[in-house]
Design a protein around this motif. Structure first.
Motif, short mmCIF file in Angstrom:
data_model
loop_
_atom_site.label_atom_id
_atom_site.label_comp_id
_atom_site.label_asym_id
_atom_site.label_seq_id
_atom_site.Cartn_x
_atom_site.Cartn_y
_atom_site.Cartn_z
N LEU A 39 5.71 -0.94 -30.82
CA LEU A 39 5.23 -2.12 -30.13
C LEU A 39 4.40 -3.01 -31.05
O LEU A 39 4.53 -4.24 -31.05
CB LEU A 39 4.42 -1.73 -28.90
N LEU A 254 -0.19 -7.34 -29.18
CA LEU A 254 0.42 -6.06 -29.56
C LEU A 254 -0.10 -5.58 -30.91
O LEU A 254 -0.29 -4.37 -31.12
CB LEU A 254 1.94 -6.22 -29.60
N ARG A 257 -3.52 -4.15 -30.38
CA ARG A 257 -3.37 -2.85 -29.71
C ARG A 257 -3.04 -1.78 -30.73
O ARG A 257 -3.56 -0.65 -30.67
CB ARG A 257 -2.28 -2.94 -28.64
#
Length: 318
Positions: A39, A254, A257
Motif C-alpha cells: 500500500l 499511504l 502510513r
C-alpha cells in the motif's frame, strides 16, 4: 499541503500538546508487513506518473504553479473533511514536515526536473535509502545493516541502468537541487518516524496539515514568479485533479502510513518504484522502448526493493 475547528467540544486539557504515537513496538508478521509495504508503494508508484501527466496535460513552464496547485487544494480538502487542526507542539512539527515534504521539496524537485534529464534526476533521488540510513543513526539511534547498505547501492546502480542515457546532460544547479530535495525528503522520513502521529489524529488529517503548510508557502511564490495562464483547458484541470487527489492526497496518506508502520530504512526503498513506474509509463504511453541494459536495471531495482524490506531491530527511545 500539507479550516475549521473540531466538531466536538474540547476539554481545557485538550489545548495541551497531544501525545505522539511512537513507532509501533510490536513486531508485524511478514504477511502483514508485505501488505503495508504494498500500500505504501502506491505513493511513489503514482509519483512515477507525474512526468507523463505534467508533459501531456499541464500548462508548460509553470513548475511552481504545478507544485502549489498539487499541494494546497488537496490540503484544504483534507482539512475540510477531517475538521481537525494541530495543537501544542504539533503546530511547529507539522510546519517542519510540511515544508520538508512539500514547501521546499516540490519546487526543488520541479527545478531539478526542468534542468536535468529524467534519468539523471531519478538516479540522484535513488540515494534516498542511503540518506535515510545515515539520518537514522543520529535521529533514530539505529545503525544500518550491511544488507541495507548493499540494497541501497544495488538500487542506485539499477536506477542508473534503467534511466540513464550515454548523452545525458549535466547541469550543476539541477544536480544540487535534486540532491537537496532528496536530502530533505529523507530527513522528513526519519523525523516522521521519530515524532510519530498525534494520538487520535487520523492519517488524512495528519496529511492535510502538511499539505496545507506546503501549499501556503508555495502559492504566493508561484503567483508572483509565474502567475496564472490565460486559461485552463479541460486537460489542464484533469491533470491538476489527478496530481492533487491521487498523486498527492491519497499517495502521501499511504506513504505516511508506511513510514508509521514500517522501519524507516524499509519504507525508503519503496521510493525506488518511482523511476520504475516512470519508465514503464513512458514505454506504454509515450511509445518509448527498453534496451537490454534497462531491463537489467529494472531487475536490480526490484531486487533492491525486496532486499530492503528487512525487519529492523526495535528503535531505542531517547
Amino acid at each position: 499541503m500539507s479550516v475549521s475547528r473540531s466538531t466536538t467540544t474540547q476539554h481545557p486539557a485538550a489545548a495541551e500538546a497531544p501525545r505522539s504515537r511512537p513507532a509501533p513496538a510490536p513486531r508485524t508478521s511478514a504477511k502483514a508487513a508485505a501488505g503495508i509495504a504494498a500500500l505504501a508503494a502506491i505513493g511513489p508508484a503514482t509519483w512515477g506518473t507525474t512526468y507523463v501527466t505534467t508533459t501531456e496535460l499541464l500548462p508548460p513552464d509553470r513548475p511552481l504553479l504545478a507544485a502549489a496547485l498539487r499541494a494546497l487544494p488537496a490540503g484544504l480538502i483534507l482539512l475540510a473533511l477531517t475538521r481537525r487542526l494541530p495543537s501544542g507542539d504539533w503546530w511547529w512539527k507539522a510546519a517542519v514536515l510540511g515544508i520538508l515534504n512539500f514547501g521546499a521539496f516540490f519546487p526543488l524537485l520541479f527545478f531539478g526536473a526542468y534542468h536535468l534529464p529524467g534519468g539523471v534526476a531519478s538516479t540522484i533521488s535513488a540515494v534516498m535509502p542511503l540518506l535515510v540510513a545515515g539520518f537514522g543513526i543520529g535521529v533514530l539511534k539505529v545503525r544500518p545493516t550491511r544488507r541495507t547498505l548493499l540494497a541501497g547501492l544495488v538500487g542506485v546502480a539499477g536506477v542508473g541502468l534503467l534511466v540513464l542515457r550515454g548523452n545525458a546532460a549535466v547541469d550543476t544547479a539541477g544536480i544540487v537541487a535534486m540532491l537537496v530535495a532528496t536530502t530533505l525528503m529523507a530527513l522528513a522520513v526519519v523525523l516522521s518516524k521519530r515524532w510519530g502521529r498525534p494520538e487520535g489524529v487520523s492519517l488524512l488529517a495528519f496529511t492535510g496539515w502538511q499539505l496545507t503548510v506546503g501549499g501556503v508557502v508555495l502559492a504566493p511564490v508561484a503567483l508572483t514568479a509565474e502567475g496564472l495562464p490565460d486559461h485552463f483547458t479541460g486537460a489542464n484541470l484533469a491533470g491538476y485533479a489527478y496530481l492533487g487527489i491521487i498523486g498527492t492526497a491519497l499517495a502521501y496518506a499511504l506513504w505516511f502510513r508506511g513510514i508509521e508502520r514500517l522501519p524507516a530504512s524499509s519504507v525508503s526503498f519503496l521510493g525506488l518504484t518511482n523511476p520504475v513506474v516512470a519508465t514503464l509509463a513512458g514505454l506504454l504511453l509515450l511509445g518509448q522502448t527498453m534496451t537490454a541494459w534497462q531491463v537489467g536495471g529494472l531487475v536490480l531495482v526490484v531486487g533492491s526493493v525486496v532486499l530492503g524490506q528487512t525487519r529492523a531491530p526495535r528503535t531505542p527511545r531517547a
